[in-house]
Design a protein around this motif. Structure first.
Motif, PDB file in Angstrom:
ATOM      1  N   ALA A   9      77.202  26.440  41.643  1.00 47.76           N
ATOM      2  CA  ALA A   9      76.370  25.286  41.288  1.00 47.76           C
ATOM      3  C   ALA A   9      74.909  25.551  41.641  1.00 47.76           C
ATOM      4  O   ALA A   9      73.987  25.083  40.963  1.00 47.76           O
ATOM      5  N   GLY A  10      74.692  26.347  42.722  1.00 45.25           N
ATOM      6  CA  GLY A  10      73.328  26.665  43.137  1.00 45.25           C
ATOM      7  C   GLY A  10      72.569  27.505  42.137  1.00 45.25           C
ATOM      8  O   GLY A  10      71.330  27.568  42.194  1.00 45.25           O
ATOM      9  N   LEU A  11      73.270  28.153  41.196  1.00 45.56           N
ATOM     10  CA  LEU A  11      72.571  28.897  40.139  1.00 45.56           C
ATOM     11  C   LEU A  11      71.613  27.990  39.365  1.00 45.56           C
ATOM     12  O   LEU A  11      70.558  28.435  38.916  1.00 45.56           O
ATOM     13  N   SER A  12      72.001  26.720  39.214  1.00 51.90           N
ATOM     14  CA  SER A  12      71.106  25.783  38.525  1.00 51.90           C
ATOM     15  C   SER A  12      69.835  25.567  39.334  1.00 51.90           C
ATOM     16  O   SER A  12      68.751  25.370  38.770  1.00 51.90           O
ATOM     17  N   GLY A  13      69.954  25.614  40.676  1.00 51.89           N
ATOM     18  CA  GLY A  13      68.767  25.521  41.518  1.00 51.89           C
ATOM     19  C   GLY A  13      67.872  26.733  41.353  1.00 51.89           C
ATOM     20  O   GLY A  13      66.633  26.617  41.329  1.00 51.89           O
ATOM     21  N   PHE A  14      68.471  27.931  41.240  1.00 51.77           N
ATOM     22  CA  PHE A  14      67.682  29.147  41.006  1.00 51.77           C
ATOM     23  C   PHE A  14      66.896  29.028  39.703  1.00 51.77           C
ATOM     24  O   PHE A  14      65.704  29.359  39.649  1.00 51.77           O
ATOM     25  N   LEU A  15      67.552  28.539  38.657  1.00 48.25           N
ATOM     26  CA  LEU A  15      66.872  28.365  37.375  1.00 48.25           C
ATOM     27  C   LEU A  15      65.765  27.326  37.473  1.00 48.25           C
ATOM     28  O   LEU A  15      64.685  27.482  36.892  1.00 48.25           O
ATOM     29  N   SER A 131      72.338  21.915  50.946  1.00 48.55           N
ATOM     30  CA  SER A 131      71.029  22.548  51.111  1.00 48.55           C
ATOM     31  C   SER A 131      70.976  23.917  50.438  1.00 48.55           C
ATOM     32  O   SER A 131      69.889  24.448  50.205  1.00 48.55           O
ATOM     33  N   PHE A 132      72.146  24.476  50.128  1.00 53.77           N
ATOM     34  CA  PHE A 132      72.147  25.731  49.377  1.00 53.77           C
ATOM     35  C   PHE A 132      71.448  25.549  48.035  1.00 53.77           C
ATOM     36  O   PHE A 132      70.846  26.489  47.506  1.00 53.77           O
ATOM     37  N   TYR A 133      71.514  24.347  47.477  1.00 53.99           N
ATOM     38  CA  TYR A 133      70.817  24.065  46.215  1.00 53.99           C
ATOM     39  C   TYR A 133      69.311  24.253  46.388  1.00 53.99           C
ATOM     40  O   TYR A 133      68.641  24.873  45.555  1.00 53.99           O
ATOM     41  N   GLN A 134      68.761  23.740  47.500  1.00 51.02           N
ATOM     42  CA  GLN A 134      67.337  23.925  47.773  1.00 51.02           C
ATOM     43  C   GLN A 134      67.015  25.390  48.038  1.00 51.02           C
ATOM     44  O   GLN A 134      65.969  25.893  47.623  1.00 51.02           O
ATOM     45  N   LEU A 135      67.923  26.110  48.744  1.00 54.25           N
ATOM     46  CA  LEU A 135      67.712  27.541  48.952  1.00 54.25           C
ATOM     47  C   LEU A 135      67.632  28.264  47.621  1.00 54.25           C
ATOM     48  O   LEU A 135      66.777  29.142  47.420  1.00 54.25           O
ATOM     49  N   ALA A 136      68.522  27.910  46.698  1.00 52.79           N
ATOM     50  CA  ALA A 136      68.500  28.545  45.388  1.00 52.79           C
ATOM     51  C   ALA A 136      67.194  28.258  44.655  1.00 52.79           C
ATOM     52  O   ALA A 136      66.661  29.127  43.954  1.00 52.79           O
ATOM     53  N   TYR A 341      52.399  25.016  56.137  1.00 51.59           N
ATOM     54  CA  TYR A 341      52.787  23.872  55.314  1.00 51.59           C
ATOM     55  C   TYR A 341      54.105  24.154  54.577  1.00 51.59           C
ATOM     56  O   TYR A 341      55.025  23.326  54.579  1.00 51.59           O
ATOM     57  N   ILE A 342      54.202  25.335  53.955  1.00 50.96           N
ATOM     58  CA  ILE A 342      55.424  25.701  53.242  1.00 50.96           C
ATOM     59  C   ILE A 342      56.611  25.753  54.197  1.00 50.96           C
ATOM     60  O   ILE A 342      57.728  25.329  53.873  1.00 50.96           O
ATOM     61  N   ALA A 343      56.383  26.265  55.418  1.00 53.26           N
ATOM     62  CA  ALA A 343      57.459  26.324  56.414  1.00 53.26           C
ATOM     63  C   ALA A 343      57.946  24.922  56.757  1.00 53.26           C
ATOM     64  O   ALA A 343      59.162  24.660  56.819  1.00 53.26           O
ATOM     65  N   ALA A 344      57.013  23.993  56.999  1.00 48.77           N
ATOM     66  CA  ALA A 344      57.386  22.613  57.331  1.00 48.77           C
ATOM     67  C   ALA A 344      58.109  21.950  56.168  1.00 48.77           C
ATOM     68  O   ALA A 344      59.095  21.218  56.363  1.00 48.77           O
ATOM     69  N   PHE A 345      57.631  22.208  54.955  1.00 51.78           N
ATOM     70  CA  PHE A 345      58.273  21.631  53.778  1.00 51.78           C
ATOM     71  C   PHE A 345      59.681  22.181  53.601  1.00 51.78           C
ATOM     72  O   PHE A 345      60.640  21.429  53.397  1.00 51.78           O
ATOM     73  N   ALA A 346      59.821  23.501  53.692  1.00 56.69           N
ATOM     74  CA  ALA A 346      61.098  24.154  53.402  1.00 56.69           C
ATOM     75  C   ALA A 346      62.175  23.792  54.418  1.00 56.69           C
ATOM     76  O   ALA A 346      63.358  23.736  54.078  1.00 56.69           O
ATOM     77  N   ILE A 347      61.792  23.544  55.647  1.00 58.33           N
ATOM     78  CA  ILE A 347      62.783  23.245  56.678  1.00 58.33           C
ATOM     79  C   ILE A 347      63.265  21.802  56.603  1.00 58.33           C
ATOM     80  O   ILE A 347      64.293  21.456  57.172  1.00 58.33           O
ATOM     81  N   SER A 348      62.544  20.964  55.846  1.00 57.46           N
ATOM     82  CA  SER A 348      62.849  19.539  55.930  1.00 57.46           C
ATOM     83  C   SER A 348      62.605  18.772  54.632  1.00 57.46           C
ATOM     84  O   SER A 348      63.539  18.309  53.977  1.00 57.46           O
ATOM     85  N   ILE A 349      61.353  18.631  54.239  1.00 56.95           N
ATOM     86  CA  ILE A 349      60.990  17.764  53.118  1.00 56.95           C
ATOM     87  C   ILE A 349      61.582  18.267  51.809  1.00 56.95           C
ATOM     88  O   ILE A 349      61.879  17.488  50.909  1.00 56.95           O
ATOM     89  N   GLY A 350      61.796  19.583  51.706  1.00 55.99           N
ATOM     90  CA  GLY A 350      62.380  20.142  50.504  1.00 55.99           C
ATOM     91  C   GLY A 350      63.851  19.818  50.334  1.00 55.99           C
ATOM     92  O   GLY A 350      64.257  19.163  49.355  1.00 55.99           O
ATOM     93  N   PRO A 351      64.722  20.222  51.267  1.00 50.87           N
ATOM     94  CA  PRO A 351      66.164  20.031  51.059  1.00 50.87           C
ATOM     95  C   PRO A 351      66.686  18.629  51.335  1.00 50.87           C
ATOM     96  O   PRO A 351      67.667  18.204  50.713  1.00 50.87           O
ATOM     97  N   PRO A 353      65.773  15.334  50.812  1.00 57.13           N
ATOM     98  CA  PRO A 353      65.962  14.310  49.771  1.00 57.13           C
ATOM     99  C   PRO A 353      67.145  14.603  48.855  1.00 57.13           C
ATOM    100  O   PRO A 353      67.897  13.690  48.487  1.00 57.13           O
ATOM    101  N   TRP A 354      67.348  15.884  48.492  1.00 60.22           N
ATOM    102  CA  TRP A 354      68.498  16.244  47.652  1.00 60.22           C
ATOM    103  C   TRP A 354      69.803  15.954  48.382  1.00 60.22           C
ATOM    104  O   TRP A 354      70.764  15.440  47.781  1.00 60.22           O
ATOM    105  N   LEU A 355      69.850  16.279  49.657  1.00 57.63           N
ATOM    106  CA  LEU A 355      71.053  16.045  50.442  1.00 57.63           C
ATOM    107  C   LEU A 355      71.319  14.552  50.597  1.00 57.63           C
ATOM    108  O   LEU A 355      72.437  14.073  50.347  1.00 57.63           O
ATOM    109  N   MET A 356      70.311  13.796  50.993  1.00 60.20           N
ATOM    110  CA  MET A 356      70.541  12.392  51.316  1.00 60.20           C
ATOM    111  C   MET A 356      70.867  11.564  50.089  1.00 60.20           C
ATOM    112  O   MET A 356      71.653  10.617  50.154  1.00 60.20           O
ATOM    113  N   MET A 357      70.294  11.916  48.942  1.00 57.31           N
ATOM    114  CA  MET A 357      70.643  11.132  47.753  1.00 57.31           C
ATOM    115  C   MET A 357      72.107  11.354  47.369  1.00 57.31           C
ATOM    116  O   MET A 357      72.738  10.494  46.751  1.00 57.31           O
TER     117      MET A 357
END
Length: 447
Positions: A9-15, A131-136, A341-351, A353-357
């Motif tokens: 499913a994470g392939l869609s995140g890569f795309l 969160s693997f989706y955000q990693l992808a 900034y990217i580090a702070a985003f990637a550790i938290s703000i990025g993944p 919202p996807w998880l909590m929704m």
């Protein structure tokens, strides 16, 4: 098995990430290939998030009607078609139309993929697996930046590469089962039990099935969009939509889409240096997303959001201050602060919202709720991407990044006031506590 589910499913995140990030490396050569007015360039660049907005509108309905699996097969097919047409584009209008189709696929997958993963994942590992989706996504962005550097000047090749993972996604999902919860909603109890066994629950499968059965029995037979604003569901809707709005107003996609332009404004002279600095951003994005996956089920959702919003606000404020002072070493300060900034985003703000929704909506409105949250995400994504060049010209790097920093400070307050702690809780337990009238904010860590 849940790990295989998350990877496919994470392939869609890569795309998603690749098609967002590829424009950063391709834009310079596209300006030479086609005649762009500023308005047309903005439309072409923003076509992906704009298309994703409409994909999100259909995503909840399709994931409910055709299944999470069926929606992802369709998304993979659209990804592949869009990539092929993009690589063969003959003018700016055809490229914009192809990127619009890719956006539709991204919006559809952005609802279906987190839903598919969360409904297949054990509660104790759900945070990491979703969160693997955000990693992808971050891997896709990094792949796009590397392609932009390696194929500089060959934008057709950059776009064509996106076809390969799209085909793999469609074929791989055709071999997978749908989620136990969707199968139960369709009365396919034997298949649902088999899916739970394949997900590794073993002897716990029957108890999990009974919990899903009770949850479905307590839900209305028909659901309308208005249900998202009922007293029962409104707290979840507010959190899911609010987190995505704040995620986009933090400025992430202004950086992702226009990273070379940001580095040019920060004093990086050559285009090659700008692309290399952009790759550095992509590497940090991936590395810190891995850190997030390791921590997200250990230290809790709320604490992670505090760290992310506060760290991003501080980093953005430093960039704004450095740009205002015209320091001779602005490029070094901007690069270091952007990495922070990217580090702070990637550790938290990025993944998160996807998880909590994917966690906080009751099962009867989950696809619609995730669709609405995704609509908010893509609407504000398109707004920020479309407006960024104009805002940069009007108020400069200082004004734009100061605005992003303020949005992150609002995120800290929003987290404190409204966001629940869902770590370790099953989806059925979260739903029961929401239906009982308990304030989401008062939910505490289960494990």
């Amino acid at each position: 098995m849940p790990y295989i589910v998350a990877i496919i499913a994470g392939l869609s995140g890569f795309l998603f990430g690749y098609d967002e990030g590829v424009i950063a490396g391709a834009l310079s050569s596209l300006r030479q290939a086609f005649t762009f007015s500023p308005w047309l360039e903005g439309c072409m660049t923003a076509a992906v998030p704009f298309g994703a907005l409409f994909g999100s509108l259909a995503g909840g309905w399709l994931a409910d009607r055709c299944g999470r699996r069926g929606a992802l097969i369709l998304a993979g097919t659209l990804f592949s078609i869009g990539a092929v047409v993009s690589s063969l584009a003959w003018d700016a209008a055809s490229l914009t139309a192809a990127r619009l189709a890719i956006g539709l696929a991204i919006g559809l997958a952005a609802v279906a993929a987190p839903l598919y993963i969360s409904e297949n994942a054990p509660a104790r590992h759900r945070g990491m697996l979703v969160s693997f989706y955000q990693l992808a996504i971050t891997l896709g962005i990094l792949g796009a930046y590397i392609a932009g550097y390696g194929f500089e000047g060959s934008w057709r090749t950059m776009f064509a590469i996106g076809m390969v993972p799209g085909v793999i996604l469609a074929i791989a999902m055709a071999t997978m089962h749908d989620t136990p919860r969707w199968l139960m909603l369709r009365g396919r109890e034997t298949e649902a039990h088999g899916a739970l066994i394949r997900n590794g629950l073993g002897a716990q499968a029957e108890a999990e099935l009974e919990g899903i059965r009770r949850s479905i029995a307590a839900t209305p037979a028909t659901v309308r969009w208005s249900a998202l604003f009922s007293r029962r569901v409104l707290p979840a809707t507010t959190v899911a939509v609010g987190l995505f709005i704040l995620q986009q107003l933090s400025g992430i996609n202004a950086v992702i889409y226009y990273a070379p332009l940001v580095f040019h404004e920060a004093g990086f002279g050559s285009h090659g240096a700008q692309l290399l600095a952009t790759i550095g951003i992509g590497v940090v994005n991936v590395a810190m997303t891995l850190v997030s996956m390791a921590l997200i089920d250990r230290i809790g959702r709320r604490r992670m959001l505090y760290i992310g919003f506060a760290g991003a606000a501080l980093s953005l404020a430093v960039i704004a201050g450095a740009a205002a002072s015209n320091l001779p070493w602005l490029n070094a300060v901007a690069f270091a602060s952007l990495l922070a900034y990217i580090a702070a985003f990637a550790i938290s703000i990025g993944p998160l919202p996807w998880l909590m929704m994917s966690e906080i909506f009751p099962i009867d409105v989950r696809p619609l709720g995730m669709g609405l949250a995704s609509i908010a995400n893509w609407a504000f994504n398109a707004l920020v991407v479309f407006a960024f060049p104009a805002l940069l010209g009007m108020v400069g790097l200082t004004g734009v990044f100061a605005g992003f920093a303020i949005a992150c400070l609002v995120g800290v307050i929003f987290t404190w006031a409204l966001v629940p702690e869902t770590t370790g809780a099953s989806l059925e337990d979260i739903e029961a506590r929401l239906s009982s009238g308990e304030r989401l904010r008062d939910m505490t860590r289960v494990a």
